[in-house]
Design an enzyme around this catalytic site. Structure first.
Site, PDB file in Angstrom:
ATOM      1  N   GLU A 194       0.828  -1.221   0.000  1.00  0.00           N
ATOM      2  CA  GLU A 194       0.000   0.000   0.000  1.00  0.00           C
ATOM      3  C   GLU A 194       0.854   1.260   0.000  1.00  0.00           C
ATOM      4  OE1 GLU A 194      -2.925  -0.275   3.133  1.00  0.00           O
ATOM      5  OE2 GLU A 194      -4.209  -1.523   1.878  1.00  0.00           O
ATOM      6  N   GLU A 383      -5.574  -8.309  -1.255  1.00  0.00           N
ATOM      7  CA  GLU A 383      -6.234  -8.196   0.052  1.00  0.00           C
ATOM      8  C   GLU A 383      -7.695  -7.889  -0.195  1.00  0.00           C
ATOM      9  OE1 GLU A 383      -4.741  -5.494   3.036  1.00  0.00           O
ATOM     10  OE2 GLU A 383      -2.664  -5.950   2.510  1.00  0.00           O
TER      11      GLU A 383
HETATM   12  P1  P53 Z   1      -7.260  -3.311   9.393  1.00  0.00           P
HETATM   13  C1  P53 Z   1      -7.052   0.946   5.895  1.00  0.00           C
HETATM   14  C2  P53 Z   1      -7.741   0.996   4.696  1.00  0.00           C
HETATM   15  C3  P53 Z   1      -7.419   0.123   3.703  1.00  0.00           C
HETATM   16  C4  P53 Z   1      -6.375  -0.761   3.872  1.00  0.00           C
HETATM   17  O1  P53 Z   1      -6.965  -3.197   7.822  1.00  0.00           O
HETATM   18  C5  P53 Z   1      -5.671  -0.766   5.051  1.00  0.00           C
HETATM   19  C6  P53 Z   1      -6.020   0.059   6.070  1.00  0.00           C
HETATM   20  C7  P53 Z   1      -5.328  -0.022   7.369  1.00  0.00           C
HETATM   21  O2  P53 Z   1      -6.230   0.091   8.408  1.00  0.00           O
HETATM   22  O3  P53 Z   1      -4.586  -1.546   5.241  1.00  0.00           O
HETATM   23  C8  P53 Z   1      -4.542  -2.854   4.777  1.00  0.00           C
HETATM   24  O4  P53 Z   1      -6.284  -4.282   9.915  1.00  0.00           O
HETATM   25  C9  P53 Z   1      -3.188  -3.392   5.189  1.00  0.00           C
HETATM   26  C10 P53 Z   1      -3.249  -4.537   6.138  1.00  0.00           C
HETATM   27  C11 P53 Z   1      -4.429  -4.361   7.069  1.00  0.00           C
HETATM   28  C12 P53 Z   1      -5.684  -4.442   6.232  1.00  0.00           C
HETATM   29  O5  P53 Z   1      -5.689  -3.457   5.225  1.00  0.00           O
HETATM   30  O6  P53 Z   1      -7.068  -1.936   9.904  1.00  0.00           O
HETATM   31  O7  P53 Z   1      -2.392  -3.703   4.070  1.00  0.00           O
HETATM   32  O8  P53 Z   1      -2.026  -4.634   6.804  1.00  0.00           O
HETATM   33  O9  P53 Z   1      -4.480  -5.260   8.107  1.00  0.00           O
HETATM   34  C13 P53 Z   1      -6.972  -4.335   7.017  1.00  0.00           C
HETATM   35  O10 P53 Z   1      -8.667  -3.796   9.515  1.00  0.00           O
END
Ligand code: P53
Length: 484
Positions: A194, A383
């Site tokens: 990201e 993801e």
């Molecule tokens: P969490 C925010 C918005 C989109 C992606 O996020 C994001 C985030 C971070 O909050 O990050 C990715 O754990 C990231 C992962 C993360 C996942 O999204 O906040 O690449 O490391 O865990 C989900 O729910």
């Protein structure tokens, strides 16, 4: 059949969110090991605490970074779900679901405990040899993120992290070490997780000041150069290496048909999404970069050699995360979305998760079609998933129909995009095993199809169990996406 024959189905994690073993076998500390629950975003304070009681950026840096942990404070990433000691069991479960690919990241400080060493830590290298061997035993292809949110603490404190041009050399040495060491074990790589959120999150969290934009754009420039150099080295070491960028993909819509909203939305895409993708896929800064820099009075340290590196180091794949969409407007809005950050106006057509993330599968189709047209590169969704609170029943079963439904809709959206000609080659759902949330530091915001008995306060047995979604995803993969 909608999905291509060799479609890469799998799951994704990041070292800092699953591994634990933070001081095992010579590993050095990362910024996340000294972050109390909640690091990246609002609600999760990114003040580092030190054994001498000092906090914050101004604090003295202890020579031994391992001393930077205060007794009595809880640091969720230090143990996480202890993949470090459970990887065999976890990979066996991934294999049972039929994974073709497993996206993971390498902890920089296992390999270089401080980050500026020449010689790698052999025990750290060995750990990943063991993980890759275990994956290959089941025919699972690793997809490795070189840097996923976890700068070595030492580099952060002694060099100021990515504010310093020297980081390029440290990163490139790290990447080269990995490409060389794992030449025959890994062929899919992502340079930075990201990368775009350095800028994107400034907008999402608050009214950032020009100085913050200045710093963010400069850090990004150094990261783009580091990524481009790594791509060239990776290709030289093994021409078969497939190296991708990784973009935080949030599909943004104008809230109203007011032309001002339409234009703002386009400009937001440029700043938040296209800027990074364009540099990494096209190898040069886009024409609108001048406008973005001028907007915040940004003046960058960019050399001619840097620009030549960018040109030579374009990526082979475009990969991205997708969880939600957002809506933007130039008008006053009463209804905004909070969650762990401000994601703009509330879209009246969508449902929101407990963390106020918009559930928008069609936004995934939209995003795929946009980037497919723009880059003409193979795409991967690396993801996607639903963070939710799960309940363990008396008999130990875990019923998570909400997660199945979320994934069903997003897989269907991917199929529709493929039917529209999109060159999508893989899908790794986020947190295939429960892990520590990046945004909030919680364990209770669960994404997994594998449950881990671990709670927000660090209690729990760390035992693994299968959720209903585990069996469902197994069928999805077995039928190559036909049976969702
Ligand atoms: P969490 C925010 C918005 C989109 C992606 O996020 C994001 C985030 C971070 O909050 O990050 C990715 O754990 C990231 C992962 C993360 C996942 O999204 O906040 O690449 O490391 O865990 C989900 O729910």
């Amino acid at each position: 059949m909608k999905f291509p024959k060799n479609f890469l189905w799998g799951g994704a994690t990041a070292a800092n969110q699953v591994e634990g073993g933070y001081d095992a076998d010579g590993r050095g500390m990362t910024i996340l090991d000294v972050t109390t629950a909640g690091g990246l975003h609002a609600g999760r304070q990114q003040t580092y605490k030190y054994a001498d009681g000092m906090t914050g950026k101004e604090a003295e840096i202890p020579q031994d970074a391992a001393g930077a942990v205060l007794p009595g404070e809880y640091y969720p990433n230090q143990v996480a779900v202890d993949f470090y000691h459970h990887y065999k069991e976890d990979i066996a479960l991934f294999a049972e679901m039929g994974f073709k690919v497993y996206r993971m990241s390498i902890s920089w400080t296992r390999i270089f405990p401080h980050g500026d060493e020449q010689e790698p830590n052999q025990a750290g290298l060995d750990f990943y040899h063991k993980v890759f061997a275990e994956l290959h035993k089941y025919g699972i292809e690793p997809l490795v993120t070189i840097s996923h949110f976890e700068n070595p603490l030492y580099l952060e404190r002694h060099y100021g992290g990515w504010n310093n041009r020297k980081m390029i050399d440290f990163y490139v040495h790290f990447a080269e070490t990995l490409f060389t060491e794992y030449k025959d074990e890994v062929k899919y790589w992502l340079t930075f997780n990201e990368i775009n959120n350095t800028i994107m999150f400034l907008d999402l969290f608050a009214n950032a000041k020009d100085e913050q934009y200045q710093a963010a754009y400069q850090q990004l420039h150094y990261q783009y150069v580091a990524s481009a150099k790594a791509v060239q080295i990776g290709h030289k070491i093994d021409p078969d290496n497939q190296i991708g960028c990784m973009i935080c993909g949030i599909t943004s819509y104008p809230l109203t048909p007011d032309p001002q909203d339409i234009l703002k939305n386009r400009h937001d895409w440029e700043q938040n999404i296209f800027y990074s993708g364009d540099v990494q896929c096209f190898g040069e800064y886009p024409s609108y970069a001048k406008r973005l820099w001028a907007q915040h009075d940004v003046k960058l340290d960019i050399t001619d050699e840097d620009l030549a590196e960018l040109k030579q180091g374009t990526v082979d794949l475009y990969t991205f995360s997708y969880y939600m969409s957002s809506a933007v407007t130039t008008h006053e809005t009463k209804e905004t979305v909070g969650g762990n950050f401000t994601i703009g106006a509330k879209n009246p057509y969508l449902q929101y998760s407990e963390w106020e993330w918009a559930d928008d599968p069609m936004g995934l189709q939209y995003y795929l079609e946009v980037v497919n047209d723009r880059y003409h590169l193979p795409l991967m969704v690396v993801e996607n998933g639903l963070g939710a609170i799960d309940k363990v029943e008396e008999d130990g079963s875990i019923h998570d129909p909400y997660r199945i439904e979320y994934m069903q809709e997003h897989i269907k959206a991917m199929g529709d995009a493929i039917e529209n000609g999109v060159n999508l080659v893989g899908y790794t759902s986020w947190g295939c095993i429960d892990l520590v949330s990046a945004g909030t530091g919680q364990m209770s915001k669960r994404y997994g199809m594998i449950y881990v008995d671990r709670n927000d306060d660090g209690s729990g047995t760390l035992d693994r169990s299968r959720k209903d979604s585990f069996y469902w995803y197994k069928d999805v993969i077995a039928s190559n996406g036909e049976k969702i």
